[in-house]
Design a protein around this motif. Structure first.
Motif, mmCIF file in Angstrom:
data_model
loop_
_atom_site.group_PDB
_atom_site.id
_atom_site.type_symbol
_atom_site.label_atom_id
_atom_site.label_comp_id
_atom_site.label_asym_id
_atom_site.label_seq_id
_atom_site.Cartn_x
_atom_site.Cartn_y
_atom_site.Cartn_z
ATOM 1 N N ARG A 1 93.062 54.213 78.147
ATOM 2 C CA ARG A 1 93.114 54.135 79.604
ATOM 3 C C ARG A 1 93.480 55.480 80.215
ATOM 4 O O ARG A 1 94.372 56.184 79.740
ATOM 5 C CB ARG A 1 94.123 53.074 80.044
ATOM 6 C CG ARG A 1 94.238 52.951 81.576
ATOM 7 C CD ARG A 1 95.103 51.776 81.982
ATOM 8 N NE ARG A 1 94.489 50.518 81.584
ATOM 9 C CZ ARG A 1 93.511 49.930 82.259
ATOM 10 N NH1 ARG A 1 93.032 50.490 83.345
ATOM 11 N NH2 ARG A 1 93.000 48.798 81.847
ATOM 12 N N ASP B 1 91.083 49.895 77.089
ATOM 13 C CA ASP B 1 92.515 49.799 76.846
ATOM 14 C C ASP B 1 93.128 48.910 77.920
ATOM 15 O O ASP B 1 93.054 49.206 79.103
ATOM 16 C CB ASP B 1 93.141 51.195 76.895
ATOM 17 C CG ASP B 1 94.589 51.196 76.435
ATOM 18 O OD1 ASP B 1 95.256 50.162 76.591
ATOM 19 O OD2 ASP B 1 95.034 52.236 75.925
ATOM 20 N N GLN C 1 85.483 49.446 83.635
ATOM 21 C CA GLN C 1 86.907 49.472 83.320
ATOM 22 C C GLN C 1 87.125 49.936 81.884
ATOM 23 O O GLN C 1 86.284 49.759 81.015
ATOM 24 C CB GLN C 1 87.514 48.078 83.512
ATOM 25 C CG GLN C 1 87.517 47.617 84.961
ATOM 26 C CD GLN C 1 88.412 48.466 85.833
ATOM 27 O OE1 GLN C 1 89.379 49.060 85.353
ATOM 28 N NE2 GLN C 1 88.093 48.554 87.114
ATOM 29 N N SER C 2 88.282 50.505 81.651
ATOM 30 C CA SER C 2 88.630 50.993 80.326
ATOM 31 C C SER C 2 88.794 49.839 79.343
ATOM 32 O O SER C 2 89.155 48.726 79.711
ATOM 33 C CB SER C 2 89.931 51.792 80.416
ATOM 34 O OG SER C 2 90.465 52.021 79.148
ATOM 35 N N THR D 1 86.253 55.948 77.716
ATOM 36 C CA THR D 1 86.799 54.595 77.632
ATOM 37 C C THR D 1 87.609 54.357 76.366
ATOM 38 O O THR D 1 87.975 53.220 76.076
ATOM 39 C CB THR D 1 85.659 53.561 77.698
ATOM 40 O OG1 THR D 1 84.736 53.807 76.626
ATOM 41 C CG2 THR D 1 84.938 53.612 79.035
ATOM 42 N N ASP E 1 98.292 47.572 86.954
ATOM 43 C CA ASP E 1 98.473 49.016 87.106
ATOM 44 C C ASP E 1 99.626 49.362 88.027
ATOM 45 O O ASP E 1 99.441 49.835 89.157
ATOM 46 C CB ASP E 1 97.188 49.679 87.596
ATOM 47 C CG ASP E 1 96.104 49.652 86.534
ATOM 48 O OD1 ASP E 1 96.328 50.208 85.459
ATOM 49 O OD2 ASP E 1 95.050 49.046 86.784
#
Length: 546
Positions: free
Chosen positions: A179, A73, A70-71, A176, A130
């Motif tokens: 996002r 951000d 996962q990012s 990364t 999201d």
């Protein structure tokens, strides 16, 4: 309508309005001379827009993504920014909307049921919110690939719906710092390649904002990809809502540009040469400023036409669509002609869709084209959501534009809705040449959209809908097939209007073995659904006419 037809068209205009009509006024009526208040591209040289910047990228990185990182951000991927102010959207909703016809009359409305179908679950929300998910996807030889915010890229076998891989956008693109979001994917049937595009938030304390492009090295999406990172030359301004198209020679990308206060400034377009990116080479190509026509949809060009027609719809100009003609995209000599008007019935921005049992509504956006057009011959097909039924219903309306005459001929436009009292929104359409003629080369159409109903006896929460149409069918597409239905309203936030979809997709199946007449008789769709009141999901399905 282009240069070789101007003379005859001017004569026709003069005959209609009288012999004393000046030449300038005749050209203005045709859209070749634009009033100074028009939202057309302003930077032009003669009949072409001048590209004053370049998009550059070095040789690609070759990756075979694995994992699901996962990012760093933690900001949510924000939804589509409006290219109209709240005041303009409010004024647009005061425009007299089109009436929705009653269903049931075969002479006015018809939904051709698919002969066969299948469906399965696509990616869901996962661990990050999201909102909205920006569901988008495409079908290939053996797989369906879906991309969403948060969950990333999901690869599914067509034969049984099995999820054979899921990779986050951060892992897929190897980035990364901020996002990545707003992903799109298409399958290039001419070259048997997958193309994925997405953008990232600007990097902190810099003017760097990256747009990412990935191209598969084969027809297999589980294999390796060439990955490119492009820093768009916008300075402190924000590149948003990328759309993805193709012609014979180029991958076509458009985007809307906003300032730091999220005020819409302009729209950009560029074409990337397949000859370079399909072998991992670098490139440098023109970066066009289209002015401020609102969100612009690129085409998926299904033949070898030298033209690629870009299209926009904006409630600022509710009586016309805006049509750009591009040539040579993907080359240093690419040109785009300033937009001309395509007259259409007056439209207004759609209201948000209602849900049974709650006051919260689902966002139907603002009348923009959400997805790429289909271009076959001189015909261009797309769909957007407008207001109908006295302004109370969001309803998709499709248009088939004759790009030679810049008109929508009679019988080449209609509405898409489930029933006379449903709310319908978040649409996509694709056209096929099967059954086409010289006069109308688009012989088949396939649609997806979302539908709710709060009136009458068939009350229901959001459904994933699909339908198909022959060119000879009545223009209004109604009813359709339901691929998924929620059992409770969607209410994941304190906001009165919940972000929904932003994208959807429907694409022609390139495989010929299902249809004796060849490919083009079936299509695959993807659209948002919600699995709980606070979590989104998605549904993938097949529409078949053979």
């Amino acid at each position: 309508m282009w240069l070789h037809e101007i003379g005859g068209a001017v004569l026709a205009i003069r005959r209609r309005y009288g012999r004393i009509l000046p030449l300038t006024a005749a050209l203005l009526a045709l859209g070749f001379i634009l009033p100074e208040t028009a939202t057309s591209a302003r930077a032009s040289d003669g009949d072409t827009i001048v590209a004053t910047e370049q998009i550059q990228a070095s040789e690609a990185t070759v990756v075979t993504p694995r994992g699901n990182d996962q990012s760093k951000d933690t900001r949510e991927a924000r939804g589509a920014l409006r290219t109209e102010t709240a005041q303009k959207l409010g004024d647009a909703r005061d425009v007299q909307p089109q009436k929705r016809p009653k269903t049931g009359g075969m002479e006015t409305s018809y939904a051709r049921p698919p002969a066969s179908r299948q469906s399965f679950e696509g990616p869901n929300q996962g661990t990050l919110p999201d909102l909205p998910p920006d569901t988008h996807g495409a079908v290939g030889l053996r797989h369906f690939v879906e991309v969403t915010n948060g969950t990333g890229l999901g690869i599914f076998r067509k034969s049984d719906g099995a999820n054979v891989a899921t990779v986050s956008l951060a892992s897929f693109f190897g980035y990364t710092t901020t996002r990545i979001f707003d992903p799109r994917v298409v399958y290039d049937k001419q070259r048997d390649r997958w193309v994925v595009v997405a953008e990232a938030f600007p990097e902190p304390n810099t003017t760097v904002q990256n747009v990412f492009l990935a191209v598969s090295t084969t027809s297999d999406p589980t294999g390796s990809f060439f990955v490119y990172r492009m820093d768009v030359p916008e300075g402190a301004d924000f590149f948003d809502y990328p759309q993805l198209g193709l012609n014979e020679d180029a991958v076509i990308i458009t985007g809307s540009i906003f300032d730091s206060a999220d005020v819409y400034l302009r729209t950009r377009a560029f074409g990337i040469p397949k000859s370079a990116i399909y072998r991992g080479a670098g490139f440098s190509i023109p970066y066009f400023n289209l002015g401020s026509p609102g969100t612009v949809a690129p085409p998926i060009v299904e033949d070898g036409s030298p033209n690629a027609f870009l299209l926009s719809a904006s409630v600022t100009a509710p009586n016309a669509l805006r049509l750009f003609r591009a040539r040579g995209l993907g080359t240093p000599d690419a040109t785009i002609a300033p937009a001309i008007d395509v007259p259409v019935p007056t439209f207004a921005a759609p209201p948000a869709a209602r849900q049974p049992g709650v006051a919260d509504r689902l966002d139907a956006l603002d009348g923009r084209f959400q997805n790429a057009s289909t271009q076959i011959g001189n015909q261009l097909l797309n769909v957007h959501s407008i207001a109908t039924g006295g302004g109370g219903f969001p309803t998709p309306r499709w248009y088939q534009i004759n790009t030679t005459t810049a008109t929508v001929p009679a019988g080449r436009s209609g509405l898409v809705f489930e029933s006379s009292d449903s709310d319908d929104f978040n649409p996509a359409v694709v056209g096929s040449s099967v059954g086409g003629t010289r006069d109308n080369p688009i012989g088949r159409m396939f649609f997806t959209w979302s539908a709710t109903d709060v009136l009458g006896t068939d009350l229901h929460q959001a459904r994933v809908k699909g339908a198909s149409r022959f060119a000879t069918d009545p223009v209004n597409v109604t009813g359709g097939t339901t691929f998924a239905e929620a059992t409770a309203p969607y209410n994941p936030s304190p906001l009165p209007i919940e972000r929904w979809g932003d994208y959807s997709a429907v694409t022609i199946d390139p495989v010929r073995d299902r249809c004796r007449s060849g490919n083009g008789q079936s299509a695959w769709l993807v659209n948002e659904r919600h699995t709980t009141p606070t979590q989104w999901g998605s549904r993938i399905g097949r529409l078949g006419l053979c």
